[in-house]
Motif scaffolding. Structure first.
Motif, PDB file in Angstrom:
ATOM      1  N   ARG A  28       0.854  -1.196   0.000  1.00 20.45           N
ATOM      2  CA  ARG A  28       0.000   0.000   0.000  1.00 20.45           C
ATOM      3  C   ARG A  28       0.885   1.239   0.000  1.00 20.45           C
ATOM      4  O   ARG A  28       1.751   1.406   0.858  1.00 20.45           O
ATOM      5  N   HIS A  29       0.649   2.080  -0.990  1.00 18.70           N
ATOM      6  CA  HIS A  29       1.311   3.384  -1.011  1.00 18.70           C
ATOM      7  C   HIS A  29       0.290   4.434  -0.642  1.00 18.70           C
ATOM      8  O   HIS A  29      -0.897   4.304  -0.933  1.00 18.70           O
ATOM      9  N   THR A  30       0.768   5.473   0.016  1.00 13.02           N
ATOM     10  CA  THR A  30      -0.186   6.491   0.434  1.00 13.02           C
ATOM     11  C   THR A  30       0.503   7.843   0.524  1.00 13.02           C
ATOM     12  O   THR A  30       1.455   8.089  -0.231  1.00 13.02           O
ATOM     13  N   VAL A  31       0.019   8.670   1.425  1.00 13.88           N
ATOM     14  CA  VAL A  31       0.571  10.015   1.550  1.00 13.88           C
ATOM     15  C   VAL A  31       2.097   9.938   1.640  1.00 13.88           C
ATOM     16  O   VAL A  31       2.631   9.137   2.409  1.00 13.88           O
ATOM     17  N   GLY A  32       2.773  10.732   0.817  1.00  7.09           N
ATOM     18  CA  GLY A  32       4.224  10.711   0.797  1.00  7.09           C
ATOM     19  C   GLY A  32       4.774   9.884  -0.349  1.00  7.09           C
ATOM     20  O   GLY A  32       5.947   9.961  -0.667  1.00  7.09           O
ATOM     21  N   MET A  38       1.955   5.325  -6.667  1.00  7.36           N
ATOM     22  CA  MET A  38       0.498   5.224  -6.549  1.00  7.36           C
ATOM     23  C   MET A  38      -0.090   4.458  -7.730  1.00  7.36           C
ATOM     24  O   MET A  38      -0.985   3.639  -7.576  1.00  7.36           O
ATOM     25  N   TYR A  41       0.681   0.844  -7.244  1.00  4.76           N
ATOM     26  CA  TYR A  41      -0.146   0.292  -6.170  1.00  4.76           C
ATOM     27  C   TYR A  41      -1.602   0.098  -6.605  1.00  4.76           C
ATOM     28  O   TYR A  41      -2.200  -0.955  -6.378  1.00  4.76           O
ATOM     29  N   LEU A  42      -2.147   1.102  -7.260  1.00  2.85           N
ATOM     30  CA  LEU A  42      -3.579   1.056  -7.564  1.00  2.85           C
ATOM     31  C   LEU A  42      -3.905   0.235  -8.814  1.00  2.85           C
ATOM     32  O   LEU A  42      -4.960  -0.392  -8.877  1.00  2.85           O
ATOM     33  N   PHE A  43      -3.011   0.273  -9.788  1.00  2.00           N
ATOM     34  CA  PHE A  43      -3.426  -0.258 -11.098  1.00  2.00           C
ATOM     35  C   PHE A  43      -2.554  -1.351 -11.694  1.00  2.00           C
ATOM     36  O   PHE A  43      -3.043  -2.127 -12.510  1.00  2.00           O
TER      37      PHE A  43
ATOM     38  N   MET B 690      -9.073   5.944   9.578  1.00  2.00           N
ATOM     39  CA  MET B 690      -8.516   5.519   8.289  1.00  2.00           C
ATOM     40  C   MET B 690      -9.628   5.234   7.275  1.00  2.00           C
ATOM     41  O   MET B 690      -9.456   5.453   6.081  1.00  2.00           O
ATOM     42  N   ASP B 712      -9.333   3.168  -1.652  1.00  2.00           N
ATOM     43  CA  ASP B 712      -8.008   3.773  -1.746  1.00  2.00           C
ATOM     44  C   ASP B 712      -7.766   4.394  -3.120  1.00  2.00           C
ATOM     45  O   ASP B 712      -6.765   5.077  -3.326  1.00  2.00           O
ATOM     46  N   ASN B 713      -8.673   4.167  -4.031  1.00  2.00           N
ATOM     47  CA  ASN B 713      -8.645   4.880  -5.311  1.00  2.00           C
ATOM     48  C   ASN B 713      -9.183   6.289  -5.166  1.00  2.00           C
ATOM     49  O   ASN B 713      -9.149   7.074  -6.106  1.00  2.00           O
ATOM     50  N   TYR B 894      -5.866   8.700   5.325  1.00  2.00           N
ATOM     51  CA  TYR B 894      -7.102   7.921   5.352  1.00  2.00           C
ATOM     52  C   TYR B 894      -7.273   7.333   3.963  1.00  2.00           C
ATOM     53  O   TYR B 894      -6.604   7.793   3.016  1.00  2.00           O
ATOM     54  N   LEU B 895      -8.093   6.325   3.821  1.00  2.00           N
ATOM     55  CA  LEU B 895      -8.232   5.670   2.526  1.00  2.00           C
ATOM     56  C   LEU B 895      -8.736   6.688   1.495  1.00  2.00           C
ATOM     57  O   LEU B 895      -9.767   7.317   1.701  1.00  2.00           O
ATOM     58  N   GLY B 896      -7.994   6.844   0.431  1.00  2.00           N
ATOM     59  CA  GLY B 896      -8.387   7.768  -0.615  1.00  2.00           C
ATOM     60  C   GLY B 896      -7.672   9.108  -0.566  1.00  2.00           C
ATOM     61  O   GLY B 896      -7.666   9.850  -1.536  1.00  2.00           O
ATOM     62  N   LYS B 897      -7.048   9.412   0.559  1.00  2.00           N
ATOM     63  CA  LYS B 897      -6.450  10.752   0.710  1.00  2.00           C
ATOM     64  C   LYS B 897      -5.362  11.004  -0.335  1.00  2.00           C
ATOM     65  O   LYS B 897      -5.368  12.023  -1.017  1.00  2.00           O
ATOM     66  N   ARG B 898      -4.460  10.047  -0.456  1.00  2.00           N
ATOM     67  CA  ARG B 898      -3.373  10.248  -1.410  1.00  2.00           C
ATOM     68  C   ARG B 898      -3.910  10.229  -2.849  1.00  2.00           C
ATOM     69  O   ARG B 898      -3.462  10.991  -3.704  1.00  2.00           O
ATOM     70  N   ALA B 899      -4.894   9.369  -3.075  1.00  2.00           N
ATOM     71  CA  ALA B 899      -5.442   9.268  -4.433  1.00  2.00           C
ATOM     72  C   ALA B 899      -6.078  10.591  -4.860  1.00  2.00           C
ATOM     73  O   ALA B 899      -6.056  10.952  -6.049  1.00  2.00           O
TER      74      ALA B 899
END
Lengths: 107, 1005, 191
Positions: A28-32, A38, A41-43, B690, B712-713, B894-899
C-alpha cells in the motif's frame, strides 16, 4: 470450479464458498508516495500466465482472508497460507521452484 | 418393413403392453422399449426431416449418438422439444410428434430445399445474406427465423421440479458397462468411496448384445454377480439413468439423473443434477460406431450395424426383412449373425477391405450361407422415404455399378471411435490410433487436477480397448492407477476379471465409399445428418481455404447440432484431412465441451425457480407493509416499500402525499435495511479515522457524525451516520447495499493490512428493526407513547440515547435524512413489528402516514442530500459533491487521501454537483446529459454534465434535480440544454442543490 | 414490551422424507476475541458454563451450546431469555480484555431439519460432504444453503440445526421445503 482449502478454518470446499480478490502482496502506497508508486499500487498487476499469488476470502464460511498460490494456466493449487504476511512462505516457494523451474523469470 | 419379431428382446416385457401415440397415431409397444424400438416395431421408419434440406430421415442409432430421430414429447406443462427417441424410455400414454416439417411428415414443402441443395452449399448463409444490407432485417432474418431450429420452444410453464445434489467420492466411474463395473469393483475393494453412473436404465453396456465370456461364464452372469457384489458394499453408490454430463476442473463432475422421464406420474423432481466432487474420475464411456460415407446413407432404413443388432437382441425388433451389411471391420458381421439367428435375410455383406485370408467371422458368414463380397462397396442406396435396394460397386473404383441388390435395410459400420468426451472436457489429449483408425485418450497427457496430478483415467472401449479381454484388463489397470493417484491400494488378492477374445482381421479405414466417388455421389454422401453436411461441403470448405478444423466446423456447421457430431466428427475430420492432403492427426479434432449429451436447462437451475429463484430479504415489518398497500422496490435482495397506496391513489399521488404529510405532520419509514456495524477495540478510533474521510476518533460518546467512505482509489463507496457508543465502541451505519460490502471492506483492511490493530467488527444489521419517525409531530408521538425523555434538551440533534419508549427497549438516534425533526429508533427485530404497530396506533391522531423509498428520495433531494449510487457511480470523489468539509485536514492519512492528489482527481475541470431546476417546472429525465458547444473527436456533441437525481417535488410543486456539471458551482443561474430520449430537449437552470429549508431549521427543533 | 417473535412464527413443513421446523426465538451471542486467551475462555465458562470448542465443532452442555465460527469468533447459543444476563456476565468477565460480545439472537433464524432423509435434504442445498462417515454429531459447518450463507450442526443423528440470517428465513424455509418434497429421496447415505 476450483476446490480451495482455507488455512483459517481447515475446510476444503468448492469455490462457491469463496471469493477471489486478485493479486496478493501488493504494497500500500499512500501520503508521501510518488505518483508512480500510486499508479503501481492502484493499477499495475502482473496477470501472469502461470504462477500467481492471490488473495481469497472464505466468504460463505469463516469469513477470513487468506493467500493462495496457483497456476493460472493449469489451475494447480500450490498452497494456501495466512493473509497476515508480506511474502509467501519459504517452503511453498521451494515447492513451486521444484514444480515450475524458472517461473520467477516469467511472473 | 420394420417389425416386432415373435421371439427375442432381452430388455422388453411382452406381458405388459404400453400404448403411445406418434403424430396422433395410436401405437403400442412393450414395457422396456425405447421410443425408437417401439416406433420401429410399428414400421415407423420415417421419423423426422433434416434441418436444412428437410430430407426424410429415420433412426440411425440406438443410443445418445442418434442424429435424426428428435421429437416433441408431451404437451403443455410437460412439453419437451428435441427429445431423442433412442434415449426416451417408452411409457403408457406417451405422445410424440415429429419435428421440422410442414405441413406433414409425409409431405413436406421444405423438402424443395433438397432440389436446391446445389445452391445451398457450405457457408451458404454467410455468403447469401450479407448483401444487400437493408434486406437483413425484413427479409432474411424473418425467413431464417421461421426455418431455423428443430423443435418448438415450449409455450407453457414447466410444471415439473428439479434439484441438485452434492456428492463426494474418491472414485467416480462414468459408465456401467463391463469395463465400468470392473473398474468400480476393483476400486471399491480398496475401501474407496465409489460412485458409478450409468446413463441408461440397464447395466452391462453393449457386452450382453455383443457376446463373449467373462471368468468362464456368459457375460450377463458376471454382470449380475458383480452388480450384486457392488450393491452390497457400503462404500459404493450405483445410479442408473444418470449420465456423466461433464468433467470440470479439480474433479468436479456433473451427473444428470432422469428420475421421472420414464414415468411422468411418479412424484418428486424430474431431473436431479449431481454436483460431484471426485478424487479421481474413471470414464468407462464405451465407443460409438461410425457411419460410412456413401451416396444415400441418410435414407430411412440405413442404420449403424450395431444398432440393427441392438434392436434385434434387446427389443426383438427387426429393421428390415432383407438387410445388406456394409463394413470395413469384423464387428459388423455379428449383426449379420444376429439377423440370421432371428430368421431374417442377409443378402450380402459388402466388405470394403481387401483381405485375402478369411477371418473367423468371414468363414462363419459363408458357412451360414451369407454372400460375403470383399473389396466391395455401396455405390448408392435406392429409395426415398425408405430403402428399396443398394447398387454395388468396387470400393477401389469411382462407383461403377456392378449389380443391384434389393433390400429394405442397410447395416453400416465404419469402425468404432472411443467416447473421449469426458476425458477431453478438462484438457485430456488424444492420440491417433492407426490400427483402429480412431482418436484415443493419450495416457501421457491426462487432465490434471488441483494437486497437478492426473485426475481422469479411461477404462475399456473408452481407452480404445475394444476386445473384451483387453477392456477388462484396461479397466482393472485403470482402477489400480486411480488408487495409486489417491494414495490408496488394491488389496493384494484382487485380480482382474478375465474376458474372452475374438480372433479378428484388422479393420481398414474407409472415409469415402467408393474411394473415388464422383461429385454426384459425394453430394449425396452425408457426414452430419442433423445439420445436413455432406462430403462435398467439407471438400468445398477446404477448397475455399478453411484449413483449420475449428473454422471448417463453423463454416460447414459440421458437428454443431444437438448431437455435437457424435457420428460425424471423425468422418468429417478425415474428409477434411484428405481434401487438404494432410494426415488426420495433423488436422486434429475440434474441442469437446460439456455436456456430453443435452441436459435440461431446468436441471441446471435446480431448486432456483419461482418463489425461490433468488433470495428475497424481508424486514421484520415486511408482512405489515404487504398488507397495507406497499408497492415493492427491489433494493439489492431486499424488498422495500416504494410507496403505500391508500384508497384510490395513484402511485404518483401516494408518493406526493407521503412527502407532504411527512413535512406537515408525521411519517414513518422502515429503515431496518440500513447496515449497522459495531466497531470495537483499543484501536477502533484509529481504524475508523482511516476508513472515513472525516475524523471519527474525536466523536464524543453519545454523539453522532455523518461520515464518508472512499476506497483507496479515492472514489466514494459509502456514507452513513456513526455513533460513539463508549470509550472503545462505535456503531457505523452504512447504506442498505453497503451492510455486507462495508463489513467485508472493514474486515479486509483489518485482516490483510492492519492485522496488528486491536479492532473487532460485528455486523448487527439484522439484529435491529430500525424505524425513522419523521416530521413536526414526531416528538409528540414518542412522548405520547411514553418513556425516555426525547426533548431537544435531553436528546439534541445528532445525539443518541438508550432507553425505553412505549415499553420497548430501544436506542434512539436523532438524525435526519429528510430535513425534518426525526428520530431513528432501533429495537430488537423480534419486536420490530409490534413497535411499528404501536407507533402507527399512537400516530393516528397526529396525521401519521408511513412513507416508502420514493418519498425518502424526494425528501432528501429537496434538502440536497446526496445518495450513494445516485450522485456516485464509482467514479465520483467527495470533492465532486462539494463535500470538502468532510475531508479531514488534520489526519495524516485515510483511505483515498493520497489518491485525491492524483492529477486527474485534482483536476479543476471535474464535473461538480449542482442543483437543477427546469425553466418550466417539468421533471428532467434521470441520467440525461447536458450538451455544450462543439463536437468531440468522434463527431459527437460535447457533453458538459449529467443528471444524477431527478424528481417531482410535491413540497415545491415543480421538478427538482441534482447533477454533475462542468464548472457547475461557478455557473449558477446558467441554463443548460438536456436532450431527452423522448425527443424533447429540456432546459434547466443551475441552482443551489438545497431546495428546501436552506438554514436547516426544521430538523433542529 | 411485546413478546419476541421469530421470523416465521415457528412455521413447520412436514413431508415423508423430512420435517422442517422453524424454532425460536433462540438466544445467540457472538463473541469475538482471542480464543486461546485465558480471559475469553474464562468468560465463556463463567457466563455459560462452556469450554471453547475445537475448530469447526459445536459443544453443548446443560442446554447451552458454543460453536466455533472462525479462529477469533464463537457463537454462544442459549435460551432467548437468558441472553441479557449472559451478555452482562460475559462483558463483566471480559472487562479490560480486547473482545466484542454482541446479542445477535434477533439477527438470525433457526431451523430444525429432521427425519430419515435429513442428510439428503441438506446435501441438495449445501456443497458439503454429508456422508455419515464425514459429517457427524458435534461438527459445525459454516457454508451456504442454496444462495445464502448459513451454518449448521447435528445435535443428533437424523437432525440438523440450521442458522441463517433472519431476513432470508422465508427463503431458507422454502428451499428446504423444495428439497424435502415427496418422492425426492436420493437413497445414498447408508449407515
Amino acid at each position: 470450479m476450483l476446490i480451495v482449502s482455507c488455512p483459517n478454518c481447515g475446510i476444503t470446499a468448492e469455490e462457491t464458498e469463496f471469493h477471489a480478490h486478485g493479486e496478493a502482496h501488493i504494497t500500500r502506497h499512500t501520503v508521501g508516495s510518488s505518483d508512480d508508486q500510486m499508479e503501481t499500487y492502484l493499477f499495475m498487476r502482473k496477470n501472469p500466465k502461470g504462477v500467481h499469488f492471490e488473495r481469497w476470502r472464505h466468504q460463505n464460511g469463516c469469513g477470513k482472508w487468506f493467500h493462495m498460490a496457483r497456476d493460472t494456466m493449469t489451475l494447480e493449487v500450490f498452497g494456501t497460507y495466512s493473509a497476515q504476511t508480506y511474502n509467501p512462505p519459504k517452503d511453498l516457494l521451494a515447492e513451486i521452484d521444484a514444480k515450475r523451474p524458472g517461473w520467477r523469470d516469467v511472473s | 418393413m420394420s417389425t416386432r419379431l415373435a421371439t427375442g428382446g432381452r430388455l422388453i416385457n411382452k406381458s405388459n403392453t404400453v400404448k403411445f401415440r406418434f403424430n396422433g397415431k395410436h401405437m403400442h409397444g412393450y414395457e422396456g422399449d425405447t421410443l425408437a424400438s417401439a416406433l420401429l416395431a410399428n414400421d415407423q421408419m420415417l421419423v423426422g426431416r433434416s434441418f436444412k434440406y428437410h430430407r426424410p430421415r429415420g433412426i440411425v442409432a440406438a443410443g445418445p449418438e442418434e442424429p435424426n430421430a428428435l421429437v416433441n414429447l408431451g404437451s403443455e406443462g410437460k412439453f419437451e422439444p428435441n427429445a431423442r427417441v433412442t434415449t426416451t424410455e417408452l411409457f403408457d400414454g406417451l405422445r410424440a410428434e415429429s419435428q421440422n416439417h410442414w405441413p406433414s411428415l409425409e409431405f413436406d414443402v421444405g423438402a424443395i430445399n433438397k432440389h436446391l441443395s446445389r445452391f445451398l452449399p457450405a457457408g451458404f448463409y454467410y455468403k447469401m445474406f450479407i448483401h444487400p444490407r437493408p434486406l437483413w432485417k425484413h427479409v432474411y432474418e424473418p425467413i431464417i427465423r421461421h426455418s431455423a431450429g428443430l423443435g418448438r420452444a415450449p409455450k407453457t410453464r414447466d410444471e415439473d421440479t428439479y434439484e441438485h445434489f452434492y456428492a463426494f467420492c474418491d472414485v467416480l466411474v462414468v459408465g456401467g458397462g463391463v469395463a465400468g463395473l470392473e473398474a468400480a469393483r476393483a476400486a471399491a475393494l480398496s475401501g474407496a468411496r465409489v460412485i458409478v453412473l450409468e446413463q441408461t436404465a440397464h447395466w452391462g453396456g453393449r457386452t450382453p448384445v455383443d457376446g463373449g465370456e467373462i471368468d468362464g461364464a456368459p457375460a450377463q452372469t458376471w454382470i449380475d454377480a458383480t452388480l450384486a457384489q457392488l450393491a452390497g458394499m457400503q462404500n459404493v453408490t450405483l445410479r442408473t439413468r444418470t449420465m456423466g454430463a461433464g468433467v470440470y476442473d479439480h474433479g468436479y463432475v456433473l451427473g444428470y439423473e432422469q428420475l421421472t422421464d420414464h414415468d411422468p406420474d411418479k412424484p418428486g423432481p424430474r431431473h436431479r443434477l449431481w454436483r460431484i466432487r471426485a478424487g479421481h474420475v474413471i470414464t468407462a464411456t464405451g465407443a460409438i460406431e461410425r457411419p460410412l460415407s456413401f451416396a444415400g446413407n441418410d435414407i430411412p432404413g440405413v442404420m449403424l450395424a450395431a444398432a440393427v443388432r441392438d434392436y434385434v437382441v434387446n427389443f426383438g425388433v427387426s429393421v428390415g426383412d432383407r438387410t445388406v451389411v456394409v463394413t470395413n471391420n469384423d464387428d459388423a458381421y455379428h449383426t449379420a449373425f444376429a439377423l440370421k439367428h432371428a430368421g431374417l435375410d442377409v443378402p450380402a455383406i459388402l466388405d470394403a477391405r481387401d483381405i485375402k485370408q478369411d477371418s473367423e467371422v468371414m468363414t462363419q458368414a459363408r458357412a451360414l450361407g451369407i454372400r460375403v463380397m470383399m473389396g466391395h462397396a455401396i455405390s448408392s442406396v435406392k429409395g426415398g422415404k425408405r430403402v428399396t435396394g443398394v447398387t454395388v460397386c468396387a470400393q477401389a473404383g469411382e462407383g461403377a455399378v456392378l449389380e443391384e441388390i434389393s433390400c429394405d435395410a442397410v447395416a453400416m459400420s465404419g469402425g468404432w471411435s472411443p467416447v473421449v468426451h469426458l476425458w477431453s472436457h478438462c484438457g485430456g489429449k488424444l492420440i491417433w490410433d492407426e490400427v483402429n483408425a480412431c482418436f484415443s485418450p493419450d495416457p501421457d497427457r491426462p487432465p490434471k487436477g488441483a494437486d497437478g496430478g492426473q485426475f481422469v483415467s479411461t477404462a475399456g472401449a473408452a481407452s480404445g480397448s475394444f476386445q473384451l479381454d483387453d477392456a477388462l484388463n484396461d479397466a482393472f489397470a485403470a482402477a489400480d492407477g486411480t488408487l495409486r493417484c489417491l494414495g490408496m491400494k488394491l488389496p493384494r488378492e484382487a485380480k482382474a476379471a478375465k474376458g474372452s477374445r475374438r480372433e479378428e482381421a484388422p479393420m481398414a479405414p474407409v472415409w469415402l465409399m467408393p474411394q473415388g466417388a464422383s461429385v454426384k455421389l459425394r453430394e449425396k454422401a452425408w457426414l452430419d445428418y442433423q445439420n445436413d453436411v455432406k462430403v462435398s461441403d467439407v471438400r468445398l470448405a477446404a477448397q475455399e481455404g478453411f484449413v483449420s478444423v475449428e473454422h471448417a466446423k463453423r463454416y460447414t456447421t459440421l458437428g454443431m447440432a444437438t448431437d455435437q457430431g457424435k457420428l460425424s466428427n471423425i468422418n468429417g475430420l478425415a474428409t477434411l484431412a484428405n481434401a487438404l492432403g494432410e494426415a488426420i492427426p495433423n488436422v486434429g479434432t475440434t474441442t469437446f465441451r460439456p455436456p456430453y449429451h443435452p441436459i435440461s436447462m431446468a436441471s441446471i437451475g435446480g431448486e432456483a425457480r419461482d418463489a425461490v429463484f433468488q433470495p428475497i430479504r424481508r424486514t421484520p415489518m415486511h408482512d405489515w407493509h404487504d398488507a397495507n398497500g406497499a408497492e415493492w422496490e427491489p433494493v439489492g435482495q431486499w424488498r422495500r416499500p416504494y410507496a403505500y397506496r391508500r384508497g384510490g391513489e395513484s402511485t404518483h399521488d401516494a408518493v406526493s402525499n407521503e412527502v407532504k404529510n411527512t413535512r406537515e405532520n408525521m411519517g414513518l419509514l422502515d429503515a431496518s435495511t440500513l447496515g449497522k456495524l459495531i466497531v470495537k477495540g483499543p484501536d477502533a478510533g484509529k481504524f475508523l479515522d482511516m476508513l472515513y474521510t472525516n475524523m471519527m476518533s474525536t466523536l464524543k460518546i453519545g454523539k453522532c457524525r455523518y461520515g464518508l467512505m472512499c476506497n483507496d482509489n479515492g472514489f466514494l463507496i459509502d456514507d452513513g451516520v456513526v455513533a460513539r457508543i463508549d470509550e472503545d465502541t462505535w456503531l457505523c451505519h452504512t447504506t442498505t447495499g453497503g451492510a455486507e460490502s462495508i463489513h467485508a471492506h472493514m474486515e479486509e483492511w483489518l485482516q490483510t493490512e492492519w492485522w496488528d490493530w486491536k479492532v473487532y467488527v460485528a455486523n448487527v444489521t439484522e439484529q435491529f428493526a430500525q424505524i425513522a419517525v419523521v416530521g413536526p409531530n414526531a416528538r409528540k408521538a414518542l412522548e405520547k407513547l411514553g418513556g425516555m425523555d426525547v426533548s431537544k434538551e435531553a436528546l439534541g440533534f445528532m445525539e443518541w440515547a438508550d432507553g425505553e419508549i412505549g415499553g420497548f427497549k430501544c436506542r434512539v438516534y436523532r438524525i435526519s435524512f429528510s430535513g425534518e425533526l426525526s428520530y431513528e429508533i432501533a429495537v430488537n427485530a423480534s419486536v420490530g413489528l409490534a413497535f411499528w404497530e404501536a407507533l402507527m396506533a399512537v400516530g393516528e391522531d397526529l396525521g401519521l402516514r408511513p412513507y416508502g423509498t420514493e418519498a425518502l428520495h424526494i425528501l432528501r433531494a429537496e434538502k440536497g442530500f446526496i445518495m450513494i449510487g445516485d450522485e456516485t457511480d464509482g467514479t465520483v470523489i467527495p470533492q465532486d459533491l462539494n463535500l470538502h468539509w468532510a475531508l479531514s485536514k488534520k489526519k495524516e492519512d485515510y483511505l483515498g487521501k493520497r489518491a485525491h492528489l492524483r492529477s486527474h482527481m485534482a483536476d479543476p475541470n471535474r464535473w461538480k454537483l449542482v442543483g437543477l431546476e427546469t425553466v418550466d417546472g417539468a421533471v428532467l429525465p434521470d441520467g440525461a446529459y447536458a450538451v455544450g458547444t462543439g463536437k468531440n473527436d468522434n463527431g459527437q456533441r460535447n457533453m458538459i454534465g449529467r443528471v444524477t437525481s431527478s424528481y417531482y417535488s410535491p413540497t415545491l410543486d415543480k421538478g427538482i434535480a441534482m447533477g454533475l456539471v462542468h464548472n457547475g458551482p461557478d455557473r449558477m443561474g446558467e441554463v443548460l440544454e438536456f436532450p431527452g430520449t423522448d425527443g424533447v430537449t429540456y432546459s434547466a437552470r443551475i441552482v443551489d442543490p438545497v431546495f428546501y429549508d436552506k438554514e436547516g431549521e426544521k430538523q433542529n427543533v | 414490551m411485546s413478546d419476541p417473535v421469530s421470523a416465521l412464527k415457528n412455521a413447520t413443513y412436514v413431508a415423508d422424507i423430512a420435517e422442517i421446523k422453524e424454532v425460536g426465538p433462540v438466544g445467540m451471542i457472538t463473541l469475538r476475541g482471542d480464543l486461546a486467551s485465558k480471559p475469553v475462555q474464562k468468560a465463556c465458562m463463567t457466563a455459560a458454563g462452556l469450554k471453547i470448542p475445537q475448530q469447526r465443532h459445536c459443544f453443548t452442555q446443560d442446554g447451552n451450546s458454543i460453536a466455533w465460527m472462525s479462529p477469533d469468533e464463537v457463537l454462544i447459543i442459549c435460551a432467548y431469555d437468558d441472553v441479557a444476563a449472559m451478555l452482562g456476565k460475559l462483558n463483566n468477565a471480559l472487562k479490560g480484555s480486547h473482545a466484542l460480545a454482541a446479542n445477535v439472537s434477533d439477527a438470525r433464524a433457526v431451523f430444525d431439519v429432521s427425519g430419515p432423509s435429513a442428510r439428503e435434504v441438506m446435501a441438495k442445498l449445501a456443497p458439503v460432504d454429508l456422508d455419515p462417515s464425514q459429517f457427524t454429531a458435534g461438527m459445525f459447518r459454516r457454508t451456504r444453503i442454496a444462495q445464502v450463507p448459513a451454518a449448521f450442526w447435528m445435535p443428533q443423528e437424523d437432525m440438523f440445526r440450521v442458522i441463517c440470517f433472519r431476513s432470508v428465513a422465508q427463503y431458507v424455509f422454502d428451499v428446504l421445503g423444495v428439497a424435502a418434497q415427496p418422492g425426492s429421496e436420493v437413497g445414498v447415505f447408508r449407515r
